[in-house]
Design a protein around this motif. Structure first.
Motif, PDB file in Angstrom:
ATOM      1  N   SER A 160      38.339  44.068  47.158  1.00 32.79           N
ATOM      2  CA  SER A 160      37.228  43.267  46.625  1.00 32.79           C
ATOM      3  C   SER A 160      36.127  44.135  46.025  1.00 32.79           C
ATOM      4  CB  SER A 160      36.644  42.375  47.728  1.00 32.79           C
ATOM      5  OG  SER A 160      37.605  41.443  48.174  1.00 32.79           O
ATOM      6  N   ALA A 161      35.906  45.325  46.592  1.00 32.35           N
ATOM      7  CA  ALA A 161      34.877  46.225  46.061  1.00 32.35           C
ATOM      8  C   ALA A 161      35.224  46.675  44.645  1.00 32.35           C
ATOM      9  CB  ALA A 161      34.716  47.434  46.978  1.00 32.35           C
ATOM     10  N   ALA A 162      36.500  46.985  44.422  1.00 30.32           N
ATOM     11  CA  ALA A 162      36.935  47.394  43.083  1.00 30.32           C
ATOM     12  C   ALA A 162      36.817  46.236  42.100  1.00 30.32           C
ATOM     13  CB  ALA A 162      38.369  47.905  43.126  1.00 30.32           C
ATOM     14  N   VAL A 163      37.131  45.014  42.553  1.00 26.34           N
ATOM     15  CA  VAL A 163      37.006  43.836  41.701  1.00 26.34           C
ATOM     16  C   VAL A 163      35.545  43.603  41.324  1.00 26.34           C
ATOM     17  CG1 VAL A 163      37.260  41.324  41.601  1.00 26.34           C
ATOM     18  CG2 VAL A 163      39.087  42.723  42.575  1.00 26.34           C
ATOM     19  N   ALA A 164      34.647  43.709  42.321  1.00 30.20           N
ATOM     20  CA  ALA A 164      33.218  43.520  42.054  1.00 30.20           C
ATOM     21  C   ALA A 164      32.703  44.564  41.071  1.00 30.20           C
ATOM     22  CB  ALA A 164      32.428  43.586  43.356  1.00 30.20           C
ATOM     23  N   GLY A 165      33.091  45.826  41.277  1.00 29.20           N
ATOM     24  CA  GLY A 165      32.677  46.887  40.356  1.00 29.20           C
ATOM     25  C   GLY A 165      33.210  46.671  38.953  1.00 29.20           C
ATOM     26  N   SER A 166      34.454  46.190  38.867  1.00 33.56           N
ATOM     27  CA  SER A 166      35.057  45.937  37.558  1.00 33.56           C
ATOM     28  C   SER A 166      34.353  44.791  36.840  1.00 33.56           C
ATOM     29  CB  SER A 166      36.547  45.614  37.716  1.00 33.56           C
ATOM     30  OG  SER A 166      37.256  46.725  38.211  1.00 33.56           O
ATOM     31  N   TYR A 167      33.964  43.765  37.590  1.00 38.23           N
ATOM     32  CA  TYR A 167      33.230  42.652  36.979  1.00 38.23           C
ATOM     33  C   TYR A 167      31.862  43.109  36.475  1.00 38.23           C
ATOM     34  CZ  TYR A 167      36.114  38.495  37.514  1.00 38.23           C
ATOM     35  OH  TYR A 167      37.084  37.535  37.349  1.00 38.23           O
ATOM     36  N   ILE A 168      31.183  43.951  37.252  1.00 39.55           N
ATOM     37  CA  ILE A 168      29.897  44.499  36.801  1.00 39.55           C
ATOM     38  C   ILE A 168      30.096  45.301  35.517  1.00 39.55           C
ATOM     39  CG2 ILE A 168      28.059  46.141  37.353  1.00 39.55           C
ATOM     40  CD1 ILE A 168      28.382  45.305  40.293  1.00 39.55           C
TER      41      ILE A 168
END
Length: 242
Positions: A132-140
């Motif tokens: 989820s952290a990688a997904v959040a960073g990718s969305y940012i």
């Protein structure tokens, strides 16, 4: 600024522009992520949104300039820009109003893709087996990337009253920043010039944010790039106002 923002948003949703942008983007990305054999998540077998974040920028490089190409070019061609410039609004209000309206449309287009995250989250074995952290960073990274391309498209729209020319210039600027600088850095080897080009390349900043560790340097650079093209647009509008 809010008056310009409301006017632009209203013009998007009172025509087919907003709906066509959303349908084209979500259809293209949906086919890539869930259907096409070389990129779909179901065949890949891992709870990962890598294919989405890897391919979405290439779709947006063409889609965003198609949104922004009319922002200033059409108003210059029809003479409504001159009318706007006579109103009691500042040049900054005009540029920022149009920028945030175009960016908001892109963000609304990206919002439904959160369904992909929820679907993959549920399909994981066990449920929730996704970074989820990688997904959040990718969305940012994707949101800031979109902002940068919107600012480039807005600047391209200010350069010419022809919408097609504005579209081509917008795609050119976005492609050079996302693909060109990184490719050129590889040709230059490992020297200081190569490292500089690699740093300013949008794909390098985007990939760094997608690793899940949000570095303030990446965010500052992307915000600075947005500000740079907005300032160029502002300078062009000021010339038109004189």
């Amino acid at each position: 600024m809010f008056a310009i923002f409301r006017k632009e948003i209203g013009s998007f949703f009172n025509s087919l522009i907003a709906y066509m942008v959303m349908v084209v983007f979500l259809t293209a990305i949906g086919l890539i992520v869930w259907v096409f054999p070389d990129s779909n998540i179901l065949d890949y077998g891992y709870a990962d949104m890598g294919s989405f974040f890897r391919l979405a920028p290439y779709v947006l490089i063409f889609l965003i300039p198609a949104i922004t190409m009319r922002s200033l070019a059409e108003e210059t061609r029809t003479g409504t820009l001159e009318l706007l410039l006579t109103k009691p609004i500042t040049n900054i209000d005009l540029v920022l109003g149009k920028f945030f309206a175009n960016w908001s449309l892109v963000l609304l287009t990206l919002l439904p893709t959160l369904i992909y995250y929820y679907s993959i989250y549920q399909l994981g074995n066990p449920v929730g087996n996704i970074d989820s952290a990688a997904v959040a960073g990718s969305y940012i990274g994707l949101l800031l990337f979109s902002g940068a391309v919107v600012s480039m498209g807005l600047f391209a729209s200010s350069l010419n009253e022809n919408q097609i020319v504005a579209f081509i210039l917008g795609v050119f600027f976005a492609f050079i920043w996302y693909v060109g600088f990184g490719a050129l850095s590889q040709l230059l080897g490992t020297g200081a010039g190569s490292q500089l080009l690699l740093w300013i390349a949008l794909d390098e900043q985007y990939i760094s944010l997608g690793k899940g560790l949000v570095d303030s340097r990446n965010i500052v650079y992307l915000l600075s790039l947005i500000a740079f093209f907005l300032i160029l647009t502002l300078l062009k509008v000021e010339k038109l106002r004189k």
